[in-house]
Scaffold this active site. Structure first.
Site, mmCIF file in Angstrom:
data_model
loop_
_atom_site.group_PDB
_atom_site.id
_atom_site.type_symbol
_atom_site.label_atom_id
_atom_site.label_comp_id
_atom_site.label_asym_id
_atom_site.label_seq_id
_atom_site.Cartn_x
_atom_site.Cartn_y
_atom_site.Cartn_z
ATOM 1 N N GLU A 34 34.215 62.746 14.016
ATOM 2 C CA GLU A 34 32.812 62.275 14.135
ATOM 3 C C GLU A 34 32.605 61.409 15.188
ATOM 4 O O GLU A 34 31.599 61.668 16.003
ATOM 5 C CB GLU A 34 32.512 61.648 12.449
ATOM 6 C CG GLU A 34 32.510 62.743 11.398
ATOM 7 C CD GLU A 34 32.077 61.996 10.029
ATOM 8 O OE1 GLU A 34 31.778 62.659 9.261
ATOM 9 O OE2 GLU A 34 32.322 60.959 9.795
ATOM 10 N N THR A 94 25.455 66.172 3.443
ATOM 11 C CA THR A 94 24.187 66.285 4.258
ATOM 12 C C THR A 94 24.188 67.261 5.375
ATOM 13 O O THR A 94 23.506 67.937 5.750
ATOM 14 C CB THR A 94 23.575 64.840 4.709
ATOM 15 O OG1 THR A 94 23.712 63.701 3.673
ATOM 16 C CG2 THR A 94 22.196 64.734 4.906
ATOM 17 N N LYS A 102 30.386 54.837 8.460
ATOM 18 C CA LYS A 102 30.737 56.715 8.197
ATOM 19 C C LYS A 102 32.144 56.529 7.515
ATOM 20 O O LYS A 102 32.726 55.496 7.595
ATOM 21 C CB LYS A 102 30.501 57.304 9.350
ATOM 22 C CG LYS A 102 28.998 57.640 9.684
ATOM 23 C CD LYS A 102 28.624 58.369 10.793
ATOM 24 C CE LYS A 102 29.637 59.986 10.588
ATOM 25 N NZ LYS A 102 29.369 60.675 9.315
ATOM 26 N N GLY A 103 32.428 57.651 7.147
ATOM 27 C CA GLY A 103 34.074 58.043 6.841
ATOM 28 C C GLY A 103 34.396 58.008 5.387
ATOM 29 O O GLY A 103 35.509 57.997 4.914
ATOM 30 N N GLY A 104 33.275 58.032 4.438
ATOM 31 C CA GLY A 104 33.334 58.078 3.198
ATOM 32 C C GLY A 104 34.115 59.575 2.929
ATOM 33 O O GLY A 104 34.866 59.696 2.025
ATOM 34 N N GLY A 105 33.978 60.589 3.907
ATOM 35 C CA GLY A 105 34.762 61.647 3.841
ATOM 36 C C GLY A 105 35.748 61.697 4.430
ATOM 37 O O GLY A 105 36.600 62.884 4.488
ATOM 38 N N GLY A 154 30.371 66.339 5.791
ATOM 39 C CA GLY A 154 29.806 65.710 4.432
ATOM 40 C C GLY A 154 28.591 66.546 3.932
ATOM 41 O O GLY A 154 28.428 67.625 4.491
HETATM 42 C C1 5RP Z 1 32.138 61.846 6.433
HETATM 43 C C2 5RP Z 1 30.999 60.982 6.566
HETATM 44 C C3 5RP Z 1 29.765 61.570 6.006
HETATM 45 O O1 5RP Z 1 28.687 61.594 6.946
HETATM 46 C C4 5RP Z 1 29.318 60.333 4.981
HETATM 47 O O2 5RP Z 1 30.173 60.029 4.146
HETATM 48 C C5 5RP Z 1 28.211 60.712 4.167
HETATM 49 O O3 5RP Z 1 28.327 61.619 3.129
HETATM 50 P P1 5RP Z 1 27.259 62.687 2.552
HETATM 51 O O4 5RP Z 1 26.357 63.347 3.482
HETATM 52 O O5 5RP Z 1 28.095 63.739 1.785
HETATM 53 O O6 5RP Z 1 26.371 61.616 1.689
HETATM 54 O O7 5RP Z 1 30.903 59.987 7.258
HETATM 55 O O8 5RP Z 1 33.301 61.122 7.086
#
Ligand code: 5RP
Length: 231
Positions: free
Chosen positions: A105, A31, A96-99, A29
């Site tokens: 992970e 961050t 988690k898991g937005g990406g 992600g």
């Molecule tokens: C990816 C995740 C990321 O850590 C979560 O989506 C946060 O993303 P970002 O740092 O771009 O805000 O879980 O699967």
């Protein structure tokens, strides 16, 4: 400070936890990418670490920056994992898991002595669930898996819309070749119970609830980085 500035500040603060010789899990992600870039800079200055990536994207970034990469098969026990989150609550539980990298992970984080979450302040919530919960499922029989997910949600007193994650109109495919169902279910009062009930549904590989994995949260704010430590 923008959210991205806060992410970067949290990522830089995480460097303090990395010591020479450590095996480091790298999250996924935007961050986590800040952390990878900062760690690579330290490594160029002589910090000796070996890293395991939690996604192909992170592997590509980390190796292109010259970080020494290994695998979880060669190094099954890591010292720390540093990763982002979509949400965290006051009990150090995460979504988690937005990406879409939740499965690897979670494997990487659970193989580490410490999981450190780095985040901007928008990720802190009273109760998990504003962010849709990603559920990684095998592509076979997704509709049948979906009704069993709905049944698991009902047992927890929850309901909501389940949506197949798409990219350019086609099913999103995770690094492990699976699909993702995003469940917009609202507040999750009992993350541990839901996590268990979801993960026993045949066809569910894992879900984005990270229960009792994270021990330290570094949150970037306009007033600097705040540290939350479990226990
Ligand atoms: C990816 C995740 C990321 O850590 C979560 O989506 C946060 O993303 P970002 O740092 O771009 O805000 O879980 O699967």
């Amino acid at each position: 400070m923008t959210a991205d500035d806060q992410k970067k500040a949290a990522a830089l603060a995480a460097l303090d936890y990395v010591k020479p010789g450590m095996k480091v899990g790298l999250g996924t992600g935007s961050t986590a990418a800040h952390f990878v870039r900062a760690l690579a800079e330290r490594a160029r200055d002589g910090l000796d670490v070996e890293c395991v990536a939690s996604s192909r994207a992170t592997f590509k970034l980390a190796s292109s920056l010259g970080l020494r990469m290994t695998t979880l098969d060669k190094q099954p026990r890591l010292d720390i994992t540093v990763d982002g989150a979509d949400e965290f609550d006051g009990n150090f539980q995460l979504i988690k898991g937005g990406g879409g990298a939740l499965l690897i992970e979670k494997i990487v984080a659970s193989s580490s002595r410490y999981m450190i979450v780095i985040a901007d302040q928008s990720k802190k919530v009273e109760t998990l669930g504003k962010f849709p919960l990603a559920i990684e499922v095998v592509p076979f029989g997704v509709s049948a898996t979906a009704w069993k997910i709905e049944r698991a949600l009902r047992i927890c007193g929850l309901s909501g819309k389940l949506v197949m994650r798409l990219v350019n109109g086609k099913p999103f495919v995770t690094d492990s070749g699976n699909a993702i169902i995003d469940a917009a279910i609202g507040a999750i009062p009992e993350p541990a119970r839901l996590d268990t009930l979801l993960n026993v549904v045949p066809g569910v590989v894992d879900n984005g609830l990270f229960v009792d994995l994270c021990g330290i949260i570094l949150m970037g704010t306009d007033d600097g980085v705040k540290t939350f430590r479990k226990g």
